[in-house]
Design an enzyme around this catalytic site. Structure first.
Site, PDB file in Angstrom:
ATOM      1  N   GLY A   2       0.875  -1.100   0.065  1.00 45.98           N
ATOM      2  CA  GLY A   2       0.043  -0.400  -0.056  1.00 45.98           C
ATOM      3  C   GLY A   2       0.664   1.720   0.434  1.00 45.98           C
ATOM      4  N   ARG A  22      -7.880  -3.058  -2.050  1.00 47.15           N
ATOM      5  CA  ARG A  22      -7.215  -1.538  -1.298  1.00 47.15           C
ATOM      6  C   ARG A  22      -8.005   0.065  -1.553  1.00 47.15           C
ATOM      7  NH1 ARG A  22      -2.280  -2.208   2.069  1.00 47.15           N
ATOM      8  NH2 ARG A  22      -3.409  -0.835   3.673  1.00 47.15           N
ATOM      9  N   SER A  73      -3.472   9.326   7.541  1.00 40.01           N
ATOM     10  CA  SER A  73      -3.577   8.183   6.868  1.00 40.01           C
ATOM     11  C   SER A  73      -2.216   9.443   6.496  1.00 40.01           C
ATOM     12  CB  SER A  73      -3.960   7.730   5.876  1.00 40.01           C
ATOM     13  OG  SER A  73      -3.306   7.218   4.599  1.00 40.01           O
ATOM     14  N   GLN A  75       0.052   7.778   4.396  1.00 45.78           N
ATOM     15  CA  GLN A  75      -0.024   7.553   2.910  1.00 45.78           C
ATOM     16  C   GLN A  75      -0.721   8.047   1.861  1.00 45.78           C
ATOM     17  OE1 GLN A  75      -0.837   3.481   2.214  1.00 45.78           O
ATOM     18  NE2 GLN A  75       0.540   1.981   3.345  1.00 45.78           N
ATOM     19  N   ASP A  83      -0.164  -0.601  13.462  1.00 45.67           N
ATOM     20  CA  ASP A  83      -0.125  -1.718  12.475  1.00 45.67           C
ATOM     21  C   ASP A  83      -0.182  -2.686  13.857  1.00 45.67           C
ATOM     22  OD1 ASP A  83      -0.315  -0.570  10.154  1.00 45.67           O
ATOM     23  OD2 ASP A  83       1.759  -0.391   9.751  1.00 45.67           O
ATOM     24  N   LYS A 110      -6.714  -2.836   6.290  1.00 46.44           N
ATOM     25  CA  LYS A 110      -5.016  -3.119   5.414  1.00 46.44           C
ATOM     26  C   LYS A 110      -5.219  -4.316   4.525  1.00 46.44           C
ATOM     27  CE  LYS A 110      -4.295   0.454   8.270  1.00 46.44           C
ATOM     28  NZ  LYS A 110      -3.024   1.280   7.467  1.00 46.44           N
ATOM     29  N   ARG A 158       1.551  -9.499   9.227  1.00 47.14           N
ATOM     30  CA  ARG A 158       1.183  -8.875  10.635  1.00 47.14           C
ATOM     31  C   ARG A 158      -0.030 -10.221  11.243  1.00 47.14           C
ATOM     32  NH1 ARG A 158       4.620  -5.219  10.488  1.00 47.14           N
ATOM     33  NH2 ARG A 158       4.097  -3.759   9.016  1.00 47.14           N
TER      34      ARG A 158
END
Ligand code: S3P
Length: 426
Positions: free
Chosen positions: A91, A119, A164, A166, A312, A339, A385
């Site tokens: 991502g 996503r 975010s 990102q 995360d 995610k 994860r």
């Protein structure tokens, strides 16, 4: 791979380089003048996707494990890729590179794996379109594959509906190619690696409260960057050291940037025996060694402004909560649903299968800790994860814990099971 209960965890480890910082080192090096040298780079699948994308745009990058050299060509030095750019499972690659691609004078397309194609990319398509970029979801579903055509970009002020990094980084990177000062305001501050690192390369970036602003058209120069260990990878071992009996573990050289280190505060709130040693600044980022010992943990509430600083780590925080006494409530974390997997669902399904009393909610989960866990076959949904968090749960569970596919660890921590093997005593 099967995991079983341990008698203790002892030793000193180093975790691999920070994923967010490794991605950014490659990207910013590629659009800077001259050589950028990264040591401690995360040699995982996600960061390799970033390297692959920039190589496909004419950047010479050499890699020897965690040592990477990027021969940057400046802000306007990228060339049109021949094929679709492959972002794999990443991502961060997808969203950050889209900001850079929006400012190029060529058309590009990018795509990734099954997970990336689900996503949400509307969150970057909206601000980039407002800046004047020609960006579209090829299947018209708000997801990758994306087509991005360069166009003159307008500087904007963007009020992001999500916290975010990102999204923030994507807009700031497009802002490098815009016609003035571009700024982004977030509802809560997200990780600030872009702001720290890009200003080290020479960009004029300022941060005021919830707003980050960038001036366009800077001269960026290659840098030497020491990438610190990833707190998201250290998190598995922080929790292991706290929940396993008779444990004493030192995790060296971990990034403790406050926009990332929420797990430390939550562990301390839960009563963790955890100390930060040798605190220092490395390549502009706070770094420390983290010492943990077996602890009696109490449930707590995890909510509000701290969520982006531990987003995360929530899967492994849930494992920690399952081993604590009392109730832990995780709220304000609906982002978990978008995610690499829907982490509210995947955490709850797997922890329930191990015997934990856990209930999913719209924006988190409620965990009544203290039940003895038993081994289970973990459904990873190819989410790194999830695999690693449940390997840690397996260290305290009765019986064996195995996985449908633990290979997904290669995304962020290829040697994860080797590190476990080096510190456990059975
Ligand atoms: C990242 C930002 C976070 C995080 C991801 C890495 C980054 O995502 O979950 O693993 O490097 O900027 P969001 O920006 O979607 O919250």
């Amino acid at each position: 791979m099967a995991i079983s209960k341990v008698k203790s965890i002892k030793g000193e480890i180093k975790v691999p380089g920070d994923k967010s910082i490794s991605h950014r080192g490659v990207m910013f090096g590629a659009i800077s003048n001259g050589i950028t040298e990264l040591t401690g780079f995360l040699d995982g699948a996600d960061c390799r996707s970033t390297i692959g994308c920039f190589k496909a745009m004419g950047i010479d990058i050499s890699q020897d494990n965690d040592y990477v050299i990027i021969h940057g060509k400046g802000l306007h030095g990228l060339t049109a890729p021949k094929d679709m750019l492959d972002v794999g499972n990443s991502g961060t690659t997808t969203r950050l590179i889209s900001g850079i691609l929006s400012g190029q004078d060529f058309v590009s397309t990018l795509n990734g794996d099954e997970s990336i194609q689900k996503r949400p990319m509307g969150r970057i398509i909206t601000p980039l379109t407002e800046m004047g970029a020609n960006i579209s979801s090829i299947k018209n579903n708000g997801c990758a594959p994306l087509k991005i055509g360069g166009a003159p970009l307008k500087a904007i002020h963007y009020n992001s509906p999500v916290a975010s990094a990102q999204v923030k980084s994507c807009v700031l990177l497009a802002g490098l190619y815009a016609d003035g000062i571009t700024s982004v305001t977030e509802p809560v501050v997200s990780r600030n690696h872009t702001e720290l690192m890009l200003s080290g390369f020479g960009a004029n970036i300022t941060t005021k409260g919830l707003t980050a602003s960038i001036e366009s058209n800077p001269i960026l120069n290659g840098q030497k960057i020491e990438v610190p260990g990833d707190i998201s990878s250290a998190a598995y071992f922080i929790v292991a050291g706290l929940i396993c009996p008779n444990s004493d573990l030192l995790i060296k050289n971990v990034n403790t940037n406050p926009t990332r280190a929420g797990i430390i505060k939550i562990a301390q709130d839960m009563g963790a025996n955890l100390e930060l040693l040798n605190e220092r600044i490395v390549s502009g980022e706070p770094v420390a060694d983290i010492h943990v010992k077996t602890s009696d943990l109490q449930g707590c509430e995890v909510s509000g402004d701290i969520i982006p600083a531990l987003i995360d780590e929530i899967p492994v925080i849930a494992v920690m909560a399952a081993c604590a006494k009392g109730q832990t409530t995780i709220k304000d974390a609906a982002e978990l649903k978008v995610k690499e997997s829907d982490r509210i669902a995947t955490v709850c399904e797997n922890l329930k299968n191990m015997g934990c009393d856990i209930t999913p909610t719209e924006d988190g989960m409620i965990i009544n800790g203290g039940n003895e866990l038993h081994g289970a076959r973990i459904k990873t949904y190819k989410d790194h994860r999830i695999a690693m968090s449940f390997a840690i749960a397996g260290l305290v569970a009765n019986g064996e814990t195995c996985f449908d596919d633990e290979g997904c660890c290669r995304i962020s921590y290829p040697d994860f099971f080797k590190t476990i093997g080096a510190i456990v005593n059975r």
